[in-house]
Design an enzyme around this catalytic site. Structure first.
Site, short mmCIF file in Angstrom:
data_model
loop_
_atom_site.label_atom_id
_atom_site.label_comp_id
_atom_site.label_asym_id
_atom_site.label_seq_id
_atom_site.Cartn_x
_atom_site.Cartn_y
_atom_site.Cartn_z
N LYS A 12 85.22 21.85 18.78
CA LYS A 12 84.00 21.78 17.96
C LYS A 12 82.96 22.73 18.53
CE LYS A 12 80.76 19.84 20.71
NZ LYS A 12 81.29 20.46 21.90
N ALA A 143 83.75 24.77 28.53
CA ALA A 143 82.98 25.80 27.83
C ALA A 143 82.09 25.23 26.74
CB ALA A 143 83.93 26.85 27.25
N GLY A 146 84.36 21.19 23.28
CA GLY A 146 85.03 19.94 22.98
C GLY A 146 86.49 19.90 23.37
N SER A 147 86.87 20.62 24.43
CA SER A 147 88.29 20.65 24.81
C SER A 147 88.78 19.27 25.22
CB SER A 147 88.51 21.66 25.94
OG SER A 147 87.74 21.33 27.08
N SER A 148 88.00 18.54 26.01
CA SER A 148 88.46 17.22 26.46
C SER A 148 88.54 16.25 25.29
CB SER A 148 87.54 16.67 27.55
OG SER A 148 86.25 16.37 27.05
N ASP A 204 81.67 15.02 19.96
CA ASP A 204 82.87 15.85 20.09
C ASP A 204 84.10 15.16 19.50
OD1 ASP A 204 81.03 17.27 21.53
OD2 ASP A 204 82.33 17.64 23.24
#
Length: 441
Positions: A12, A143, A146-148, A204
């Site tokens: 996101k 970064a 919203g990777s996690s 997220d």
């Protein structure tokens, strides 16, 4: 259920209002075309193990199912907070991993393992069969993209589907039934985010689950208010990664300290950030924006710059982010702001409709020469989806298995292999949505 399947969820970008969301102000966020992909391989009896293989962060660990602390299992229900007894019970199982690695990498592994174990012990049962999870992601970590949360949505959807708590997307379901499945995925993904970040806003995981875009407001009590934006326009972005690592939890704590010390100053700034989100939404809904008016896009760009200035006034930016802003301003191809927690991470650049490809390529070359990492992306698109059973890629008819996924060399090759992302080419994908639609065409 097939022995293998893949789930995928997007990252996101927060367009307006980040950090203000924690203090119950509205935030406008949208899915991006960079996604995570989780390959699930159900093991035959008597293999009573669970294995995580998250190549992009160097995690590979196996647990014996029967050795896990099932006596602390949470009764499966919709919940809004972590169970402290279970959280404490899984601590030694998570903290024992990757002991030979540098502490920063090890802490990343522990957070991922904690989220997985909490979800598995909450959703699964002691009788659960063995399985392997192989994860790849096109979303840069740390970064602000919203990777996690994308990973937690994948874990939640996979576990809920494996245990029969949700079904495949179907035309036969009412919008209310579809909404219940989405909310179930989202609620448990938020539990994973709580394990990773302590006090996340919930933005997220909500966007990663539902896709498209939404105006989100976290309420002091009860469920958050979510206003989906189903007609969100496709907007071209550059995502520019500073490659400066930062912790969301640390940034949230930093702002909390500032707010506690200077409430009369910080509160109006947070309120103004929320107002940029509602102003942007009002603008997006206008007929001028719908027909692609350059004046309307210019107004949206002005709001982006205002929001970035407000974030910078709270010391949430970083010199590398400010450098990106300067480079984009000099190129005059769009408007830039930090996205996510700040303090490093990523900046987003909304591109003007009149930009020249040569100008964008020139900017990409300059920022790359200065050590930044650039991604082209599109805002909006699908949320969490499933490829069931795993199919064949579009290039050579090769079956997608965990080894092929794990050995994909790059972001582009991962996305091209799976067939969902910037160019959705694999028609086997189905997506959990409130208004159930057909597969990708």
């Amino acid at each position: 259920m097939a022995s293998t399947f893949i789930v995928s969820a997007p990252g996101k970008a927060i367009l307006f209002g980040e950090h203000a969301a924690v203090y119950h102000k509205p935030v406008l966020a949208a899915a991006i075309s960079l996604r995570s992909y989780l390959h699930v391989n159900i093991l035959d009896e008597p293999q009573r193990i669970v294995r995580l293989k998250f190549k992009d962060i160097g995690l590979d660990h196996t647990w014996e199912i029967d050795a896990l602390p099932w006596k602390k299992q949470v009764h499966h229900s919709m919940t809004s907070s972590l169970n402290p007894e279970l959280r404490e019970a899984i601590r030694p199982y998570a903290e024992s991993i990757s002991s030979d690695l540098p502490e920063t990498q090890r802490r990343t592994h522990i957070r991922s393992a904690t989220a997985f174990l909490y979800l598995f012990l909450s959703i699964g049962t002691p009788e659960s069969g063995g399985f392997e999870y192989t994860l790849r992601s096109a979303i840069p970590t740390g970064a602000g993209l919203g990777s996690s949360a994308s990973v937690c949505v994948c874990l939640s959807a996979a576990l809920l589907y494996q245990t029969g708590n949700i079904a495949l997307p179907s035309f036969d379901r009412t919008s209310e039934q579809a909404e219940m499945q989405l909310e179930c995925i989202n609620t448990w993904a938020f539990m994973g985010e709580l394990c990773m970040h302590g006090d996340p806003s919930g933005v997220d995981n909500t966007i990663s689950t539902r896709g498209n875009a939404a105006l989100y407001r976290r309420n002091p009590s009860g469920s958050p208010t979510i206003d989906p934006i189903t007609s969100f326009p496709n907007l071209s972005l550059l995502l520019i990664n500073t490659r400066v690592a930062r912790s969301t939890a640390e940034q949230v704590a930093k702002l909390k300290k500032l707010k506690d010390e200077h409430p009369s100053i910080t509160e109006p700034i947070l309120t103004a950030m929320g107002e940029t989100a509602t102003a942007a939404l009002d603008l997006i809904k206008t007929p001028d924006f719908a027909v692609g008016s350059s004046d309307a896009l210019e107004q949206l760009g002005t709001l982006i710059c205002i929001n970035h200035g407000l974030l910078n006034s709270l010391s949430l930016s970083h010199p590398r982010i400010e450098r990106i802003c300067k480079l984009v301003d000099c190129a005059d191809i769009g408007w830039t702001k930090l996205t996510g927690a700040g303090g490093g991470g990523c900046a987003i650049t909304l591109l003007r409709t009149s930009f020249m490809d040569s100008d964008v390529k020139g900017l990409q070359q300059r920022v790359t020469e200065e050590g930044f990492q650039v991604y082209e992306a599109i805002l909006g698109g699908h949320g969490v989806g499933i490829l069931y059973p795993t199919g064949f890629n579009g290039e050579g008819g090769q079956k997608i298995n965990q080894d092929i996924l794990e050995n994909a060399e790059s972001v582009a090759s991962t996305t091209g292999l799976i067939g969902v992302g910037m160019e959705e080419s694999n028609k086997g994908w189905q997506f959990w949505t409130r208004a159930v639609t057909s597969d990708v065409t």
